[in-house]
Design an enzyme around this catalytic site. Structure first.
Site, PDB file in Angstrom:
ATOM      1  CD  GLU A 106      -2.148  -6.586   4.853  1.00  0.00           C
ATOM      2  OE1 GLU A 106      -1.628  -6.911   3.766  1.00  0.00           O
ATOM      3  OE2 GLU A 106      -2.339  -5.399   5.188  1.00  0.00           O
ATOM      4  CG  HIS A 127      -4.120  -3.796   2.434  1.00  0.00           C
ATOM      5  ND1 HIS A 127      -3.160  -3.374   3.312  1.00  0.00           N
ATOM      6  CD2 HIS A 127      -4.659  -2.669   1.909  1.00  0.00           C
ATOM      7  CE1 HIS A 127      -3.115  -2.060   3.342  1.00  0.00           C
ATOM      8  NE2 HIS A 127      -4.023  -1.596   2.496  1.00  0.00           N
ATOM      9  CB  CYS A 129      -0.983  -0.053   1.177  1.00  0.00           C
ATOM     10  SG  CYS A 129      -2.348   1.131   1.012  1.00  0.00           S
TER      11      CYS A 129
END
Lengths: 251, 217
Positions: free
Chosen positions: B199, B197, B77
């Site tokens: 994750e 993202h 990001c």
């Protein structure tokens, strides 16, 4: 192309998922981590945990619930219900929330929206608006739908955006738990008024209700609870239906 | 050991949880010297580009030295945007400059309901794939080039939440379109970056993190 998001909401009380009708008559719907695991397998896009009692004891239980759910899924996780201060938000984020949802506190102290947006970024701050039809407009209610906030929903959503909210979670109190369909007029009115994503909530009962709120309601995401909890409708089935209807979804 | 760089932008909890789930040994170094001992560096981040000023000259030097010494680096990001020369979001704040180009505000298209910020799941595509394939009269590529996106099918969906983005340059290995195409993933030698993202992107995201960890040896 950005897909329309399907979000599962778990109303949690004392570590268990419960669900009511029009904010009343709660019944149990299971263990949050187990439900989250099932939703993840079925292809849910996001999960929201709403702490619906938010007493001191349930606040501690909430941190454990957030940790248990965040351990199961690698998807965006929002936590709301009783977040009244920067410390409450920090505790939720520390436990594993990616976003916090503000409701009563945002109306009482709108500067909290800005404070949290500066600390965590706007993407982490959702303002939840519980709205009820009144005359030609939509009135905002707070304190789990018990108190008239004397604000117009469209105007409040605009102010929330200006103060730094990254998304609006818009619940129709008239439709909550009724399975009569989302309030598409309410959703469209707010969606047209703001330039941040609007999550429609309240009233999901059938597949066509989702197609409706994404087209007529111009929602960016749709949230449901009971139809997913009791496995009446699987997320996978819903997404296949939406794709057939020409609505972009992640399969 | 992987070094997770904390510069105070948002929270590291979700990245830590993903790395823990993948069984990775990681540390959050308190000082720049920690970068030199790591097998790989991850610069995460949500929030404002100006937060990267916390990575001052000693940090920039340590990270730059590690990368020049062959240590893989993954920016996530804002961490990816920082790999470029800078961003419109904070014009006076220099990026690390490992990749050329500057990040710009997405314009969206309000008439067509394309909102900014860009929030949600969107598709990864080989950059310029459709246009190039059409010009060459060949089928669009069936896989991504490079290591980071190895094993992902084109049109794999990942989770984005941002308003600024890097341009599609030679370093871009996947682009995403939100009214206009932007760089969703970049890769040059051992420098990797993702605008989304991983994750928070389910199985696709975990695959990407595994690919990076493999590059770290």
């Amino acid at each position: 192309m950005l897909t329309k998001r399907i979000i599962a909401c778990m109303d949690v009380r004392d570590g268990q998922v419960v669900k009511g009708v029009q904010f009343q008559q709660l019944r149990h719907a299971g263990d949050p981590a187990a439900l989250a695991r099932r939703y993840n397998t079925e292809g849910i896009d996001e999960v929201v945990i709403l702490d619906i009692t938010a007493t001191l004891e349930s606040r501690r239980a909430l941190a454990r619930t957030i940790e248990a759910v965040a351990h199961e899924i690698f998807l965006p996780l929002t936590v709301g219900g009783g977040i009244g201060s920067e410390e409450d938000a920090a505790a939720a984020v520390e436990a594993g929330a990616d976003k916090v949802s503000l409701n009563t506190a945002a109306l009482r102290s709108p500067e909290l929206i800005t404070t949290l947006a500066r600390r965590y970024g706007s993407q982490a701050v959702i303002v939840a608006v519980d709205a009820k039809r009144r005359g030609n407009g939509f009135a905002v209610y707070v304190r789990s739908g018990t108190t008239d906030a004397a604000r117009d929903a469209v105007e409040w959503a605009r102010e929330a955006e200006a103060r730094g909210a990254g998304e609006i979670l818009l619940t129709s109190m008239d439709r909550d738990g009724t399975r009569a369909g989302f309030d598409c007029e309410l959703t469209a009115a707010v969606s047209d008024a703001v330039n941040i994503p609007v999550i429609a909530s309240g009233g999901a009962g059938g597949l066509e209700h989702f197609a409706d709120v994404f087209t007529r309601g111009r929602a960016d995401a749709a949230l449901a609870a009971s139809i997913f909890h009791y496995a009446d409708t699987s997320v996978a089935e819903l997404k296949r239906y939406l794709r057939r209807e020409g609505i972009p979804v992640r399969l | 050991m992987i070094a997770l760089i904390d510069y105070g932008a948002g929270n590291l909890t979700s990245v830590k949880k993903a790395l823990t789930a993948l069984g990775v040994d990681f540390r959050v170094p308190r000082d720049p010297a920690g970068c030199g001992r790591a097998a790989g560096l991850i610069v995460p981040g949500v929030g404002h580009f100006s937060a990267t000023t916390a990575l001052d000259a000693p940090w920039r030097e340590a990270i730059g030295d590690a990368v020049r010494g062959g240590t893989p680096l993954l920016g996530i990001c804002v961490g990816m945007q920082w790999l470029f020369e800078g961003s419109e979001e904070a014009p006076d704040v220099p990026g690390l400059g490992l990749l050329s180009g500057r990040c710009r505000l997405l314009r969206g298209d309000s008439a067509r309901g394309v909102k900014v910020p860009h929030v949600g799941w969107n598709a990864l595509e080989p950059p310029n794939a459709a246009a190039e394939a059409a010009a060459l009269q060949v089928p669009a590529p069936e896989r991504f080039r490079g290591r980071l996106l190895s094993g992902l099918a084109p049109a794999a969906h990942v989770y984005f939440t941002h308003s600024f983005a890097a341009p599609v340059t030679a370093a871009c290995v996947a682009s995403t379109t939100h009214a206009e195409p932007f760089a969703a993933a970049v890769e040059r030698d051992r420098v990797f970056g993702v605008q989304f993202h991983p994750e928070k992107s389910g199985e696709a995201g975990l695959t990407i993190l595994r690919n990076f960890l493999e590059a770290c040896g």
